[in-house]
Design a protein around this motif. Structure first.
Motif, PDB file in Angstrom:
ATOM      1  N   GLY A   2       7.970   7.780   7.853  1.00  0.00           N
ATOM      2  CA  GLY A   2       6.507   8.156   7.943  1.00  0.00           C
ATOM      3  C   GLY A   2       5.683   6.766   8.217  1.00  0.00           C
ATOM      4  O   GLY A   2       6.052   5.775   8.738  1.00  0.00           O
ATOM      5  N   SER A   3       4.409   6.974   8.099  1.00  0.00           N
ATOM      6  CA  SER A   3       3.670   5.927   8.239  1.00  0.00           C
ATOM      7  C   SER A   3       2.902   5.271   7.089  1.00  0.00           C
ATOM      8  O   SER A   3       2.989   6.031   5.864  1.00  0.00           O
ATOM      9  N   LEU A   4       2.906   3.940   6.753  1.00  0.00           N
ATOM     10  CA  LEU A   4       2.372   3.203   5.749  1.00  0.00           C
ATOM     11  C   LEU A   4       1.055   3.193   5.988  1.00  0.00           C
ATOM     12  O   LEU A   4       0.747   2.117   7.071  1.00  0.00           O
ATOM     13  N   TRP A   5      -0.116   3.614   5.494  1.00  0.00           N
ATOM     14  CA  TRP A   5      -1.589   3.199   5.759  1.00  0.00           C
ATOM     15  C   TRP A   5      -2.067   2.415   4.587  1.00  0.00           C
ATOM     16  O   TRP A   5      -1.905   2.252   3.377  1.00  0.00           O
ATOM     17  N   GLY A  70     -11.054  10.241   2.248  1.00  0.00           N
ATOM     18  CA  GLY A  70      -9.916  10.159   1.913  1.00  0.00           C
ATOM     19  C   GLY A  70      -8.952  11.442   2.345  1.00  0.00           C
ATOM     20  O   GLY A  70      -8.011  11.653   1.482  1.00  0.00           O
ATOM     21  N   GLU A  71      -9.358  11.967   3.553  1.00  0.00           N
ATOM     22  CA  GLU A  71      -8.487  13.035   3.938  1.00  0.00           C
ATOM     23  C   GLU A  71      -8.105  12.940   5.494  1.00  0.00           C
ATOM     24  O   GLU A  71      -8.947  12.542   6.142  1.00  0.00           O
ATOM     25  N   TYR A  96      -4.400  16.472   4.642  1.00  0.00           N
ATOM     26  CA  TYR A  96      -3.686  15.766   3.638  1.00  0.00           C
ATOM     27  C   TYR A  96      -4.653  14.888   2.942  1.00  0.00           C
ATOM     28  O   TYR A  96      -5.410  14.015   3.623  1.00  0.00           O
ATOM     29  N   VAL A  97      -4.933  15.294   1.634  1.00  0.00           N
ATOM     30  CA  VAL A  97      -5.732  14.404   0.870  1.00  0.00           C
ATOM     31  C   VAL A  97      -5.049  12.972   0.459  1.00  0.00           C
ATOM     32  O   VAL A  97      -3.836  12.847   0.014  1.00  0.00           O
ATOM     33  N   ARG A  98      -5.776  12.001   0.635  1.00  0.00           N
ATOM     34  CA  ARG A  98      -5.096  10.395   0.421  1.00  0.00           C
ATOM     35  C   ARG A  98      -6.302   9.694  -0.392  1.00  0.00           C
ATOM     36  O   ARG A  98      -6.929   8.942  -0.022  1.00  0.00           O
ATOM     37  N   PRO A  99      -6.484   9.901  -1.834  1.00  0.00           N
ATOM     38  CA  PRO A  99      -7.396   9.397  -2.551  1.00  0.00           C
ATOM     39  C   PRO A  99      -7.471   8.077  -2.709  1.00  0.00           C
ATOM     40  O   PRO A  99      -8.398   7.070  -2.545  1.00  0.00           O
ATOM     41  N   GLU A 100      -6.291   7.414  -2.364  1.00  0.00           N
ATOM     42  CA  GLU A 100      -6.080   5.987  -2.612  1.00  0.00           C
ATOM     43  C   GLU A 100      -6.670   5.098  -1.104  1.00  0.00           C
ATOM     44  O   GLU A 100      -6.832   4.080  -1.311  1.00  0.00           O
ATOM     45  N   LEU A 101      -6.861   6.123  -0.210  1.00  0.00           N
ATOM     46  CA  LEU A 101      -7.698   5.617   0.885  1.00  0.00           C
ATOM     47  C   LEU A 101      -9.046   5.836   0.923  1.00  0.00           C
ATOM     48  O   LEU A 101      -9.577   5.497   2.389  1.00  0.00           O
ATOM     49  N   ARG A 102      -9.624   6.651   0.122  1.00  0.00           N
ATOM     50  CA  ARG A 102     -11.121   6.775   0.008  1.00  0.00           C
ATOM     51  C   ARG A 102     -11.857   5.538   0.256  1.00  0.00           C
ATOM     52  O   ARG A 102     -11.451   4.636  -0.572  1.00  0.00           O
TER      53      ARG A 102
END
Length: 124
Positions: A2-5, A70-71, A96-102
């Motif tokens: 995968g990818s690490l954002w 974060g989406e 894909y919800v990514r709240p840590e990237l919000r």
């Protein structure tokens, strides 16, 4: 695999400032003018590979990008959708919800995107 954002904090600060300016009634033209006056670098280069400058259209793209709330939307970009349409394919976007990237809250994102009726006017 995968990818690490990860969040690029200097770039994230610029994005947060863009949302704050728009949320406080600044036009996209005003935000671009302020960023250019402060010599804030863009992430783009012009055709001669020289530093580019901020444009209201780039501000609009940033404000409308759901990744900042974060989406991540798979098959959601206008480029991908246009290519699929050209090829006669239909796409099913997947969020894909990514709240840590919000970078901004839902309320701020919604206010900044509520009415982008004018390229220069504030959000209503």
């Amino acid at each position: 695999m995968g990818s690490l954002w990860v969040i690029d904090e200097p770039a994230a600060a610029v994005v947060r400032d863009i949302f704050a300016g728009r949320d406080h009634g600044q036009s996209m033209h005003q935000i671009a003018r302020d960023l250019n006056a402060a010599a804030v670098p863009t992430c783009h280069r012009d055709r001669k590979n020289e530093a580019d400058y901020w444009r209201p259209s780039r501000i609009r793209v940033i404000l409308s990008n759901p990744v900042y709330k974060g989406e991540f939307i798979w098959n959601g970009s206008s480029t991908i959708r246009a290519q699929a349409k050209k090829e006669g394919r239909s796409l099913e976007p997947i969020t894909y919800v990514r709240p840590e990237l919000r970078l901004v809250g839902d309320e701020v994102w919604a206010r900044c995107n509520a009415k982008m009726v004018s390229r220069s006017g504030p959000a209503a």
